[in-house]
Design an enzyme around this catalytic site. Structure first.
Site, PDB file in Angstrom:
ATOM      1  CD  GLN A   1     -16.472  22.386  14.881  1.00  0.00           C
ATOM      2  OE1 GLN A   1     -16.092  22.755  15.988  1.00  0.00           O
ATOM      3  NE2 GLN A   1     -17.735  22.180  14.603  1.00  0.00           N
TER       4      GLN A   1
ATOM      5  CB  ALA B   1     -16.829  19.713  22.095  1.00  0.00           C
TER       6      ALA B   1
ATOM      7  CG  HIS C   1     -20.135  14.448  14.663  1.00  0.00           C
ATOM      8  ND1 HIS C   1     -20.305  15.674  14.068  1.00  0.00           N
ATOM      9  CD2 HIS C   1     -19.798  14.720  15.941  1.00  0.00           C
ATOM     10  CE1 HIS C   1     -20.106  16.641  14.945  1.00  0.00           C
ATOM     11  NE2 HIS C   1     -19.784  16.078  16.106  1.00  0.00           N
TER      12      HIS C   1
ATOM     13  CE  LYS D   1     -15.415  16.718  11.908  1.00  0.00           C
ATOM     14  NZ  LYS D   1     -16.631  16.147  12.529  1.00  0.00           N
TER      15      LYS D   1
ATOM     16  CG  ASP E   1     -13.477  12.368  11.549  1.00  0.00           C
ATOM     17  OD1 ASP E   1     -14.567  11.796  11.327  1.00  0.00           O
ATOM     18  OD2 ASP E   1     -13.445  13.498  12.076  1.00  0.00           O
ATOM     19  CB  SER E   2     -15.741   8.222  11.380  1.00  0.00           C
ATOM     20  OG  SER E   2     -16.303   9.520  11.478  1.00  0.00           O
TER      21      SER E   2
ATOM     22  CE1 TYR F   1     -20.854  20.755  15.790  1.00  0.00           C
ATOM     23  CE2 TYR F   1     -19.275  21.450  17.466  1.00  0.00           C
ATOM     24  CZ  TYR F   1     -19.889  20.450  16.736  1.00  0.00           C
ATOM     25  OH  TYR F   1     -19.542  19.139  16.944  1.00  0.00           O
TER      26      TYR F   1
ATOM     27  CB  SER G   1     -14.452  22.011  18.974  1.00  0.00           C
ATOM     28  OG  SER G   1     -15.847  22.167  19.113  1.00  0.00           O
TER      29      SER G   1
ATOM     30  CB  VAL H   1      -8.745   6.601  12.460  1.00  0.00           C
ATOM     31  CG1 VAL H   1      -7.244   6.399  12.345  1.00  0.00           C
ATOM     32  CG2 VAL H   1      -9.364   6.917  11.111  1.00  0.00           C
TER      33      VAL H   1
ATOM     34  CB  THR I   1     -19.473  20.740  12.007  1.00  0.00           C
ATOM     35  OG1 THR I   1     -18.098  20.470  12.315  1.00  0.00           O
ATOM     36  CG2 THR I   1     -20.294  19.503  12.329  1.00  0.00           C
TER      37      THR I   1
ATOM     38  CB  SER J   1     -16.528  13.058   9.370  1.00  0.00           C
ATOM     39  OG  SER J   1     -16.827  12.898  10.740  1.00  0.00           O
TER      40      SER J   1
END
Length: 371
Positions: A143, A94, A264, A240, A295-296, A145, A121, A298, A171, A262
């Site tokens: 993505q 975001a 987040h 996600k 992800d997360s 929300y 996002s 990396v 998500t 993920s």
């Protein structure tokens, strides 16, 4: 420098000389205003899960394959039939206007320059259409929300389809905001409007804290929502925020075309496991039914290699990219991707893997080293 509502945005546009991606955090801290930097860098509570995300990559080790007769590893791959020059993609993140005046537009340009995949996002600083227009020939995912207002969801999904989004990332692990202490300390409120909120029915995000933004989001998300989005858009829906085999299979049963492992980036539930530690079991359960994005935490090319070898099809990251955005705009983003791809290519060569398919079959050994 651009100033909006008293907030100073970087205007830098330059290639970066990068030693490694972790070094970018302190450099970016020097130019991003305190509140914005705290929002970008911070995790939930005392950041334990955030720290474990990167530390967990030490739980698996690469077994090099000697006498492999390879050179010039090939990083190209694909997802949903979309050809990509790198298995590393931009995670949805975001409010990138907190880092740079061009926000997601420059991020999209930088990702396109390396032949990668951009995702944007719901809470972007720039609109879906403007972000896509910045790199019109490059693939992008959107993505979502989910809002409590389905009309609002439809309007976003309609715009994403019109802009040519190739998939929807739903998500599901952020139905409320994590307890982010940096934002509390800084009394952080978004100084820059969020374009997708401005266009529709939920205000513009300016002058609000993250808790107020999330208050309009759906707190109840179910399997029926996955089906509804897939049917409404006729696009692949990637779920996600998956951290267990059971949830992965539930999502696939609901019509998910992809699983996104993920936590987040440690920004939501503190005290949960590192994302890398749960990846192998999820990949085993999914068993190639659908692609897996991870992800997360990396930060290195070797992390990308390990995630692919542990079952991911694409590997995403965000914070280092946003730091590169602040330091160099689109060229800075490009530099970040080039650095991690360079490290990945070295790792692939030394591990004896010619292609990303080879990496996915590369053996890992496991030992939990002490810090």
């Amino acid at each position: 420098m651009t100033v909006i509502n008293g907030y100073e945005q970087s205007d830098r546009e330059q290639k970066l000389d990068i030693l490694n991606l972790p070094s970018l955090e302190e450099q970016a801290k020097a130019i991003i205003p305190t509140g914005g930097f705290g929002y970008i860098v911070g995790g939930a509570e005392d950041n334990w899960t955030l720290r474990q995300n990167t530390k967990a990559f030490a739980h698996a080790q690469i077994v090099p394959k000697a006498l492999s007769n390879i050179e010039n590893p090939d990083l190209s791959t694909s997802i949903f039939g979309i050809p990509l020059k790198t298995p590393v993609m931009m995670a949805p993140a975001a409010a990138q206007g907190l880092a740079h005046s061009q926000g997601e537009k420059d991020t999209a340009k930088g990702v396109a320059a390396v032949g990668g995949l951009m995702s944007q996002s719901t809470y972007s600083s720039t609109s879906i259409a403007d972000t896509q227009a910045a790199a019109p020939d490059a693939p992008q995912f959107f993505q979502l929300y989910m809002s409590k207002d389905w009309t609002f969801n439809e309007s976003l999904l309609d715009e994403a389809k019109k802009a040519g989004a190739k998939a929807i990332i739903l998500t599901v692990d952020a139905t409320v905001d994590g307890y982010r202490e940096a934002d509390i300390i800084n009394n952080f409120q978004f100084p820059i409007p969020m374009a997708n909120l401005t266009k529709f029915s939920e205000g513009d995000g300016k002058g609000k804290g993250i808790g107020e933004i999330y208050a309009s989001a759906a707190q109840k998300i179910s399997e029926a929502d996955v089906r509804r989005i897939a049917e409404y858009t006729d696009l692949p829906v990637i779920v996600k925020g998956i951290e267990s085999p059971e949830d992965a299979l539930r999502a696939i049963g609901a019509g998910a075309a992809g699983i996104y492992v993920s936590n987040h980036g440690g920004r939501e539930l503190n005290g949960g496991p590192a994302a890398f530690d749960v990846l192998p079991a999820i990949a085993k359960a999914v068993n190639h039914q659908v692609p897996i994005i991870f992800d997360s935490g990396v930060r290195r090319g070797s992390h990308v290699f390990k995630a692919l070898a542990a079952g991911a099809d694409l590997v995403a990251f965000a914070r280092p990219v946003i730091y590169g955005l602040a330091l160099g705009g689109a060229l800075g983003v490009q530099s970040v991707f080039e650095e991690i791809d360079h490290e990945l290519a070295i790792t692939m060569q030394l591990a004896g893997t010619q292609t990303i398919a080879d990496v996915k079959h590369a053996p890992l050994t496991h030992f939990n080293y002490e810090d």
